[in-house]
Enzyme design. Structure first.
Site, PDB file in Angstrom:
ATOM      1  CB  SER A   1       8.310   3.614  -9.729  1.00 16.71           C
ATOM      2  OG  SER A   1       9.638   3.198  -9.929  1.00 16.71           O
TER       3      SER A   1
ATOM      4  CE1 TYR B   1       5.688  -1.008  -8.617  1.00 18.04           C
ATOM      5  CE2 TYR B   1       7.828  -0.377  -9.511  1.00 18.04           C
ATOM      6  CZ  TYR B   1       6.813  -0.204  -8.578  1.00 18.04           C
ATOM      7  OH  TYR B   1       6.935   0.767  -7.615  1.00 18.04           O
TER       8      TYR B   1
HETATM    9  N1  LIG Z   1      10.140   1.007  -1.926  1.00 19.11           N
HETATM   10  C1  LIG Z   1      10.549   1.529  -3.061  1.00 19.11           C
HETATM   11  O1  LIG Z   1      11.746   1.499  -3.383  1.00 19.11           O
HETATM   12  C2  LIG Z   1       9.576   2.195  -3.991  1.00 19.11           C
HETATM   13  C3  LIG Z   1      10.100   2.908  -5.080  1.00 19.11           C
HETATM   14  C4  LIG Z   1       9.219   3.514  -5.965  1.00 19.11           C
HETATM   15  C5  LIG Z   1       7.860   3.449  -5.734  1.00 19.11           C
HETATM   16  N2  LIG Z   1       7.377   2.739  -4.659  1.00 19.11           N
HETATM   17  C6  LIG Z   1       5.937   2.693  -4.489  1.00 19.11           C
HETATM   18  O2  LIG Z   1       5.612   3.148  -3.191  1.00 19.11           O
HETATM   19  C7  LIG Z   1       4.384   2.566  -2.775  1.00 19.11           C
HETATM   20  C8  LIG Z   1       4.514   2.057  -1.357  1.00 19.11           C
HETATM   21  O3  LIG Z   1       5.437   0.996  -1.341  1.00 19.11           O
HETATM   22  P1  LIG Z   1       6.364   0.635  -0.087  1.00 19.11           P
HETATM   23  O4  LIG Z   1       7.740   0.598  -0.588  1.00 19.11           O
HETATM   24  O5  LIG Z   1       6.006   1.463   1.082  1.00 19.11           O
HETATM   25  O6  LIG Z   1       5.938  -0.893   0.120  1.00 19.11           O
HETATM   26  P2  LIG Z   1       5.346  -1.705   1.354  1.00 19.11           P
HETATM   27  O7  LIG Z   1       6.002  -1.328   2.617  1.00 19.11           O
HETATM   28  O8  LIG Z   1       5.382  -3.132   0.917  1.00 19.11           O
HETATM   29  O9  LIG Z   1       3.828  -1.212   1.402  1.00 19.11           O
HETATM   30  C9  LIG Z   1       2.882  -1.603   0.457  1.00 19.11           C
HETATM   31  C10 LIG Z   1       1.524  -1.202   0.996  1.00 19.11           C
HETATM   32  O10 LIG Z   1       0.516  -1.547   0.040  1.00 19.11           O
HETATM   33  C11 LIG Z   1      -0.523  -2.242   0.713  1.00 19.11           C
HETATM   34  N3  LIG Z   1      -1.196  -3.190  -0.171  1.00 19.11           N
HETATM   35  C12 LIG Z   1      -0.631  -4.203  -0.883  1.00 19.11           C
HETATM   36  N4  LIG Z   1      -1.588  -4.897  -1.519  1.00 19.11           N
HETATM   37  C13 LIG Z   1      -2.777  -4.298  -1.209  1.00 19.11           C
HETATM   38  C14 LIG Z   1      -4.130  -4.557  -1.542  1.00 19.11           C
HETATM   39  N5  LIG Z   1      -4.473  -5.585  -2.338  1.00 19.11           N
HETATM   40  N6  LIG Z   1      -5.100  -3.763  -1.028  1.00 19.11           N
HETATM   41  C15 LIG Z   1      -4.776  -2.744  -0.211  1.00 19.11           C
HETATM   42  N7  LIG Z   1      -3.513  -2.439   0.143  1.00 19.11           N
HETATM   43  C16 LIG Z   1      -2.527  -3.215  -0.351  1.00 19.11           C
HETATM   44  C17 LIG Z   1       0.183  -2.990   1.846  1.00 19.11           C
HETATM   45  O11 LIG Z   1      -0.706  -3.274   2.911  1.00 19.11           O
HETATM   46  P3  LIG Z   1      -1.404  -4.704   3.193  1.00 19.11           P
HETATM   47  O12 LIG Z   1      -0.417  -5.763   2.832  1.00 19.11           O
HETATM   48  O13 LIG Z   1      -1.759  -4.618   4.645  1.00 19.11           O
HETATM   49  O14 LIG Z   1      -2.613  -4.722   2.311  1.00 19.11           O
HETATM   50  C18 LIG Z   1       1.183  -1.912   2.288  1.00 19.11           C
HETATM   51  O15 LIG Z   1       0.564  -1.033   3.199  1.00 19.11           O
HETATM   52  C19 LIG Z   1       4.043   1.504  -3.821  1.00 19.11           C
HETATM   53  O16 LIG Z   1       3.066   1.976  -4.709  1.00 19.11           O
HETATM   54  C20 LIG Z   1       5.348   1.297  -4.554  1.00 19.11           C
HETATM   55  O17 LIG Z   1       5.146   0.860  -5.874  1.00 19.11           O
HETATM   56  C21 LIG Z   1       8.199   2.132  -3.787  1.00 19.11           C
END
Ligand SMILES: NC(=O)c1ccc[n+]([C@@H]2O[C@H](COP(=O)([O-])OP(=O)(O)OC[C@H]3O[C@@H](n4cnc5c(N)ncnc54)[C@H](OP(=O)(O)O)[C@@H]3O)[C@@H](O)[C@H]2O)c1
Length: 303
Positions: free
Chosen positions: A188, A201
């Site tokens: 991030s 986080y």
């Molecule tokens: N969105 C943002 O603004 C942002 C910014 C910077 C970085 N990120 C990073 O990008 C990545 C993806 O996030 P996103 O925004 O796409 O969020 P998201 O749509 O909520 O996706 C999160 C994913 O992680 C999986 N997950 C959560 N807990 C898990 C577990 N215990 N075991 C296996 N899988 C798990 C979820 O699947 P299930 O619930 O089916 O397990 C889902 O596929 C993350 O690492 C986040 O920190 C996001």
């Protein structure tokens, strides 16, 4: 000073929003920003393409990246807890005729389940060329509300750090043996900015970045590449509980997924948006100056 009239403030927000949007586009590591400048995925002539494991592939950035990677010719191993979503995404990818995807449901907070996942993936697919550590959990809470919530810090570390390094430890030996492999960590931009209210986080993401930088030195001669993507804000289910983000520019999941694909094909060491580079540089020179900025941001937004 009298406050600016509402219409003037709105007008000022338009160019500010556009600038923020441009500054949010990650660049890095010599990838360039256009697809034309990028080579194809690292191909394995004997298997028709790379095997790429994408964690968190059931939603948001991971889902978008998985779809695009498959369209580029990779065999994508979809990992998340939601087996139904993974089955649906895998069959949609299969039906589109544009690639191949296999669901591998796994709870990445369960270390033994991760070991099984690694064993299964290596046995079924022969090798995993690229691991995309994308599954993540974010918690937004100030420290004055965290006194009785130590588990928040444990949960973020368990998934964002321990889960990711357990996967790396499981897949890295086979990559080194074959003399090629890549680990892409979806981190991030908050790590560079040290965003208030995200201490647990961003600390978990920073830990994975530090681990990867140290291990990169140890594995450089073995054809291994570690890539850190300092992702800016992306409009996914992860940020939907935070109403304050509704008016802040954010990438779409497809734009973010494309950054992941570009990182796989270009193999840069780091990818980050310009604003994060600038703020990190200011922080290095004068943390006190950045404390002022961060404390303003902290006071500007509520819990
Ligand atoms: N969105 C943002 O603004 C942002 C910014 C910077 C970085 N990120 C990073 O990008 C990545 C993806 O996030 P996103 O925004 O796409 O969020 P998201 O749509 O909520 O996706 C999160 C994913 O992680 C999986 N997950 C959560 N807990 C898990 C577990 N215990 N075991 C296996 N899988 C798990 C979820 O699947 P299930 O619930 O089916 O397990 C889902 O596929 C993350 O690492 C986040 O920190 C996001």
């Amino acid at each position: 000073m009298a406050p600016l009239p509402r219409r003037l403030r709105r007008a000022a927000l338009v160019p500010a929003g556009a600038l923020l949007r441009i500054a949010s586009r990650p660049v890095g590591g010599g990838t360039g920003m256009t697809r034309a400048a990028l080579g194809p995925l690292v191909g394995r002539p004997d298997a028709g393409g790379s095997v790429v494991m994408v964690t968190g592939a059931s939603s948001g950035i991971g889902e978008a990246a998985a779809r695009r990677l498959a369209a580029e010719g990779a065999t994508v191993l979809l990992v998340a807890r939601g087996a139904e979503a993974l089955d649906r995404i895998a069959s949609e990818i299969g039906a589109s005729g544009a690639g191949e995807a296999r669901p591998h449901p796994c709870d990445l907070t369960d270390l033994e389940a991760i070991d099984d996942l690694c064993e299964r993936a290596l046995a079924e697919h022969g090798a995993v060329d690229v691991l995309v550590n994308n599954a993540g959990r974010s918690i937004r809470r100030s420290v004055d509300r965290s006194g009785d919530r130590f588990h928040d810090f444990q949960r973020t570390m368990q998934l964002n750090y321990f889960g990711a390094i357990r996967l790396i430890l499981g897949l890295l030996p086979a990559m080194r043996e074959r003399g090629q492999g890549q680990v892409v960590n979806v981190s991030s931009a908050g790590v560079q900015i040290r965003t208030p209210r995200f201490s647990g986080y961003i600390a978990s993401k920073a830990a994975l970045e530090a681990f990867s930088d140290a291990v990169q030195a140890e594995t450089r001669e073995d054809g291994i590449r570690f890539t850190t993507i300092s992702m800016p804000l992306v409009r996914t289910p992860m940020i939907s509980p935070t109403r304050q983000y509704e008016r802040i520019p954010a990438l779409t999941p497809e734009e973010a997924g494309r950054l992941v694909v570009d990182a796989v094909s270009g193999r840069p060491r780091r990818v980050a948006p310009p604003f994060a580079h600038v703020l990190a540089a200011v922080d290095r020179v004068s943390p006190e100056a950045m404390d002022v900025v961060r404390s303003r941001v902290y006071r500007m937004f509520g819990e």
